[in-house]
Motif scaffolding. Structure first.
Motif, PDB file in Angstrom:
ATOM      1  N   ASN A  90       0.852  -1.188   0.000  1.00 27.88           N
ATOM      2  CA  ASN A  90       0.000   0.000   0.000  1.00 27.88           C
ATOM      3  C   ASN A  90       0.886   1.236   0.000  1.00 27.88           C
ATOM      4  O   ASN A  90       1.574   1.510   0.986  1.00 27.88           O
ATOM      5  CB  ASN A  90      -0.906  -0.015   1.234  1.00 27.88           C
ATOM      6  CG  ASN A  90      -1.984   1.055   1.163  1.00 27.88           C
ATOM      7  OD1 ASN A  90      -1.829   2.043   0.458  1.00 27.88           O
ATOM      8  ND2 ASN A  90      -3.059   0.855   1.886  1.00 27.88           N
ATOM      9  N   TYR A  91       0.894   1.970  -1.109  1.00 26.99           N
ATOM     10  CA  TYR A  91       1.726   3.164  -1.244  1.00 26.99           C
ATOM     11  C   TYR A  91       0.845   4.325  -1.684  1.00 26.99           C
ATOM     12  O   TYR A  91       0.325   4.331  -2.802  1.00 26.99           O
ATOM     13  CB  TYR A  91       2.843   2.928  -2.259  1.00 26.99           C
ATOM     14  CG  TYR A  91       3.705   4.148  -2.540  1.00 26.99           C
ATOM     15  CD1 TYR A  91       4.757   4.476  -1.695  1.00 26.99           C
ATOM     16  CD2 TYR A  91       3.455   4.960  -3.643  1.00 26.99           C
ATOM     17  CE1 TYR A  91       5.552   5.589  -1.945  1.00 26.99           C
ATOM     18  CE2 TYR A  91       4.243   6.071  -3.903  1.00 26.99           C
ATOM     19  CZ  TYR A  91       5.280   6.381  -3.051  1.00 26.99           C
ATOM     20  OH  TYR A  91       6.053   7.488  -3.303  1.00 26.99           O
ATOM     21  N   GLU A  92       0.631   5.279  -0.789  1.00 25.86           N
ATOM     22  CA  GLU A  92      -0.186   6.459  -1.084  1.00 25.86           C
ATOM     23  C   GLU A  92      -1.532   6.047  -1.685  1.00 25.86           C
ATOM     24  O   GLU A  92      -1.968   6.560  -2.720  1.00 25.86           O
ATOM     25  CB  GLU A  92       0.566   7.414  -2.013  1.00 25.86           C
ATOM     26  CG  GLU A  92       1.832   7.981  -1.401  1.00 25.86           C
ATOM     27  CD  GLU A  92       2.549   8.960  -2.313  1.00 25.86           C
ATOM     28  OE1 GLU A  92       2.114   9.119  -3.479  1.00 25.86           O
ATOM     29  OE2 GLU A  92       3.541   9.554  -1.875  1.00 25.86           O
ATOM     30  N   ASN A  93      -2.167   5.092  -1.018  1.00 28.87           N
ATOM     31  CA  ASN A  93      -3.495   4.590  -1.403  1.00 28.87           C
ATOM     32  C   ASN A  93      -3.503   3.887  -2.757  1.00 28.87           C
ATOM     33  O   ASN A  93      -4.557   3.741  -3.375  1.00 28.87           O
ATOM     34  CB  ASN A  93      -4.527   5.730  -1.410  1.00 28.87           C
ATOM     35  CG  ASN A  93      -4.729   6.317  -0.027  1.00 28.87           C
ATOM     36  OD1 ASN A  93      -4.764   5.599   0.967  1.00 28.87           O
ATOM     37  ND2 ASN A  93      -4.856   7.643   0.040  1.00 28.87           N
ATOM     38  N   LYS A  94      -2.351   3.474  -3.214  1.00 28.47           N
ATOM     39  CA  LYS A  94      -2.259   2.669  -4.425  1.00 28.47           C
ATOM     40  C   LYS A  94      -1.742   1.285  -4.062  1.00 28.47           C
ATOM     41  O   LYS A  94      -0.888   1.134  -3.181  1.00 28.47           O
ATOM     42  CB  LYS A  94      -1.328   3.310  -5.460  1.00 28.47           C
ATOM     43  CG  LYS A  94      -1.903   4.522  -6.162  1.00 28.47           C
ATOM     44  CD  LYS A  94      -0.914   5.043  -7.197  1.00 28.47           C
ATOM     45  CE  LYS A  94      -1.490   6.216  -7.975  1.00 28.47           C
ATOM     46  NZ  LYS A  94      -2.567   5.794  -8.895  1.00 28.47           N
ATOM     47  N   SER A  95      -2.228   0.258  -4.741  1.00 24.96           N
ATOM     48  CA  SER A  95      -1.758  -1.102  -4.521  1.00 24.96           C
ATOM     49  C   SER A  95      -0.620  -1.388  -5.501  1.00 24.96           C
ATOM     50  O   SER A  95      -0.853  -1.734  -6.666  1.00 24.96           O
ATOM     51  CB  SER A  95      -2.896  -2.112  -4.721  1.00 24.96           C
ATOM     52  OG  SER A  95      -2.450  -3.421  -4.471  1.00 24.96           O
ATOM     53  N   VAL A  96       0.586  -1.221  -5.026  1.00 28.25           N
ATOM     54  CA  VAL A  96       1.780  -1.425  -5.851  1.00 28.25           C
ATOM     55  C   VAL A  96       2.202  -2.885  -5.759  1.00 28.25           C
ATOM     56  O   VAL A  96       2.200  -3.480  -4.680  1.00 28.25           O
ATOM     57  CB  VAL A  96       2.926  -0.500  -5.390  1.00 28.25           C
ATOM     58  CG1 VAL A  96       4.177  -0.749  -6.210  1.00 28.25           C
ATOM     59  CG2 VAL A  96       2.498   0.956  -5.479  1.00 28.25           C
ATOM     60  N   ILE A  97       2.576  -3.465  -6.904  1.00 25.12           N
ATOM     61  CA  ILE A  97       2.994  -4.867  -6.956  1.00 25.12           C
ATOM     62  C   ILE A  97       4.514  -4.937  -7.000  1.00 25.12           C
ATOM     63  O   ILE A  97       5.158  -4.280  -7.830  1.00 25.12           O
ATOM     64  CB  ILE A  97       2.403  -5.580  -8.181  1.00 25.12           C
ATOM     65  CG1 ILE A  97       0.870  -5.601  -8.101  1.00 25.12           C
ATOM     66  CG2 ILE A  97       2.943  -7.008  -8.299  1.00 25.12           C
ATOM     67  CD1 ILE A  97       0.204  -6.153  -9.352  1.00 25.12           C
ATOM     68  N   LYS A 129      11.277   6.033  -8.327  1.00 20.88           N
ATOM     69  CA  LYS A 129      12.630   6.132  -7.784  1.00 20.88           C
ATOM     70  C   LYS A 129      12.617   6.053  -6.258  1.00 20.88           C
ATOM     71  O   LYS A 129      13.469   5.406  -5.647  1.00 20.88           O
ATOM     72  CB  LYS A 129      13.297   7.428  -8.235  1.00 20.88           C
ATOM     73  CG  LYS A 129      13.717   7.438  -9.701  1.00 20.88           C
ATOM     74  CD  LYS A 129      14.472   8.724 -10.037  1.00 20.88           C
ATOM     75  CE  LYS A 129      14.973   8.709 -11.476  1.00 20.88           C
ATOM     76  NZ  LYS A 129      15.745   9.944 -11.798  1.00 20.88           N
ATOM     77  N   SER A 130      11.640   6.720  -5.645  1.00 19.78           N
ATOM     78  CA  SER A 130      11.522   6.679  -4.184  1.00 19.78           C
ATOM     79  C   SER A 130      11.262   5.258  -3.699  1.00 19.78           C
ATOM     80  O   SER A 130      11.868   4.800  -2.721  1.00 19.78           O
ATOM     81  CB  SER A 130      10.402   7.608  -3.726  1.00 19.78           C
ATOM     82  OG  SER A 130      10.205   7.524  -2.333  1.00 19.78           O
ATOM     83  N   ILE A 131      10.385   4.548  -4.392  1.00 17.42           N
ATOM     84  CA  ILE A 131      10.105   3.151  -4.047  1.00 17.42           C
ATOM     85  C   ILE A 131      11.363   2.307  -4.251  1.00 17.42           C
ATOM     86  O   ILE A 131      11.710   1.458  -3.424  1.00 17.42           O
ATOM     87  CB  ILE A 131       8.941   2.613  -4.899  1.00 17.42           C
ATOM     88  CG1 ILE A 131       7.653   3.368  -4.576  1.00 17.42           C
ATOM     89  CG2 ILE A 131       8.740   1.116  -4.665  1.00 17.42           C
ATOM     90  CD1 ILE A 131       6.496   3.035  -5.511  1.00 17.42           C
ATOM     91  N   GLY A 132      12.059   2.540  -5.366  1.00 21.80           N
ATOM     92  CA  GLY A 132      13.261   1.777  -5.661  1.00 21.80           C
ATOM     93  C   GLY A 132      14.335   1.962  -4.602  1.00 21.80           C
ATOM     94  O   GLY A 132      15.030   0.998  -4.237  1.00 21.80           O
ATOM     95  N   GLN A 133      14.485   3.168  -4.098  1.00 22.80           N
ATOM     96  CA  GLN A 133      15.476   3.432  -3.048  1.00 22.80           C
ATOM     97  C   GLN A 133      15.195   2.600  -1.810  1.00 22.80           C
ATOM     98  O   GLN A 133      16.103   2.007  -1.217  1.00 22.80           O
ATOM     99  CB  GLN A 133      15.463   4.919  -2.699  1.00 22.80           C
ATOM    100  CG  GLN A 133      16.058   5.817  -3.763  1.00 22.80           C
ATOM    101  CD  GLN A 133      15.845   7.287  -3.468  1.00 22.80           C
ATOM    102  OE1 GLN A 133      14.953   7.663  -2.697  1.00 22.80           O
ATOM    103  NE2 GLN A 133      16.657   8.137  -4.072  1.00 22.80           N
ATOM    104  N   LYS A 134      13.922   2.558  -1.404  1.00 20.55           N
ATOM    105  CA  LYS A 134      13.566   1.808  -0.193  1.00 20.55           C
ATOM    106  C   LYS A 134      13.741   0.302  -0.396  1.00 20.55           C
ATOM    107  O   LYS A 134      14.178  -0.414   0.512  1.00 20.55           O
ATOM    108  CB  LYS A 134      12.125   2.133   0.208  1.00 20.55           C
ATOM    109  CG  LYS A 134      11.962   3.501   0.855  1.00 20.55           C
ATOM    110  CD  LYS A 134      10.545   3.711   1.340  1.00 20.55           C
ATOM    111  CE  LYS A 134      10.419   5.021   2.107  1.00 20.55           C
ATOM    112  NZ  LYS A 134      11.093   4.973   3.424  1.00 20.55           N
ATOM    113  N   ILE A 135      13.389  -0.179  -1.583  1.00 21.20           N
ATOM    114  CA  ILE A 135      13.515  -1.610  -1.853  1.00 21.20           C
ATOM    115  C   ILE A 135      14.985  -2.023  -1.869  1.00 21.20           C
ATOM    116  O   ILE A 135      15.360  -3.044  -1.284  1.00 21.20           O
ATOM    117  CB  ILE A 135      12.820  -1.974  -3.175  1.00 21.20           C
ATOM    118  CG1 ILE A 135      11.294  -1.861  -3.007  1.00 21.20           C
ATOM    119  CG2 ILE A 135      13.206  -3.380  -3.631  1.00 21.20           C
ATOM    120  CD1 ILE A 135      10.511  -2.049  -4.283  1.00 21.20           C
ATOM    121  N   GLN A 136      15.837  -1.235  -2.528  1.00 23.09           N
ATOM    122  CA  GLN A 136      17.262  -1.559  -2.555  1.00 23.09           C
ATOM    123  C   GLN A 136      17.834  -1.553  -1.143  1.00 23.09           C
ATOM    124  O   GLN A 136      18.609  -2.450  -0.768  1.00 23.09           O
ATOM    125  CB  GLN A 136      18.019  -0.552  -3.434  1.00 23.09           C
ATOM    126  CG  GLN A 136      19.510  -0.805  -3.533  1.00 23.09           C
ATOM    127  CD  GLN A 136      19.876  -1.949  -4.469  1.00 23.09           C
ATOM    128  OE1 GLN A 136      19.129  -2.274  -5.387  1.00 23.09           O
ATOM    129  NE2 GLN A 136      21.045  -2.543  -4.265  1.00 23.09           N
TER     130      GLN A 136
END
Length: 238
Positions: free
Chosen positions: A87-94, A222-229
């Motif tokens: 759940n990212y900013e009310n979006k369901s990201v896969i 990019k923000s999501i990618g930073q956290k995942i890495q």
């Protein structure tokens, strides 16, 4: 491999030096084993992170400040992937992750496998980069922490039901790239010191409006990618 002068002129001098260095490393690493009748590839160092890599695939990836709504293993092209809904900013990201499962596993055609699994159409391909930092609380001291550059593929994928802004890369400790060859040379250089470089194939699927422009969503990806890495560095590559 022999390059003509015309081909060499296409490269900048530092790139030529790097290519020559990598070729020397490859020759030094293989010729002694060949002369002795034993290929070095058959006696490669262990991957010390396999247990934590498999644990991430089983339990999911912990991403600070985000809520995981579900996670499960799925099979794509005979490989077991982690499918995690965030759940990212009310979006369901896969989030789709393929973790290295053994010392002989290497990245190959994962992006094609994803295309086949979703049976979607794709376009708007581009190469992007972002930086990630060693997460707080790990074993690396603050003085050694530094930003690392991650290269990734950014594209649009869509079916009749949904359009996604997609980001893909192979993550490894201290870096990442969408190209299999970049991991190959990083791993071979590590083998000179009797080490190995574990990897994880990362796919982020960010839902957008039907056939929408993906460029406005690049900062969010990019923000999501930073956290995942950073999370992979802390949980999978520890």
């Amino acid at each position: 491999m022999v390059y003509s002068l015309k081909n060499l002129q296409k490269y900048k001098f530092p790139q030529i030096v790097l290519l020559v260095f990598l070729l020397i490393v490859l020759i030094v690493g293989t010729v002694p084993g060949y002369v002795a009748g034993k290929w070095s590839w058959e006696n490669t160092p262990r991957i010390t992170n396999l247990k934590s890599l498999r644990q991430v695939r089983k339990d999911g990836l912990t991403i600070p400040d985000w809520t995981t709504t579900s996670h499960r293993e799925i099979t794509i092209a005979d490989h077991k992937w982690l499918l995690q809904n965030i759940n990212y900013e009310n979006k369901s990201v896969i989030l789709l992750l393929l973790t290295q499962n053994g010392p002989k596993d290497k990245p190959q055609v994962e992006w094609m496998d994803i295309n086949g699994y979703y049976r979607w159409k794709t376009d708007s391909y581009k190469r992007v980069s972002f930086t990630s930092q060693t997460p707080d609380g790990d074993s690396i001291t603050d003085s050694r922490k530094q930003n690392i550059i991650i290269e990734a593929r950014f594209l649009r994928g869509w079916t009749n039901q949904q359009t996604y802004a997609v980001m893909q890369w192979y993550a490894w400790p201290g870096g990442g790239s969408p190209e299999t060859g970049d991991w190959f040379w990083t791993d071979r250089l590590a083998m000179v010191s009797r080490n190995r470089v574990p990897w994880v194939a990362v796919n982020i699927l960010f839902p957008i409006e039907p056939l929408g422009d993906i460029d406005p969503y690049l900062p969010q990806l990019k923000s999501i990618g930073q956290k995942i890495q950073a999370s992979l560095t802390k949980e999978a590559f520890k």
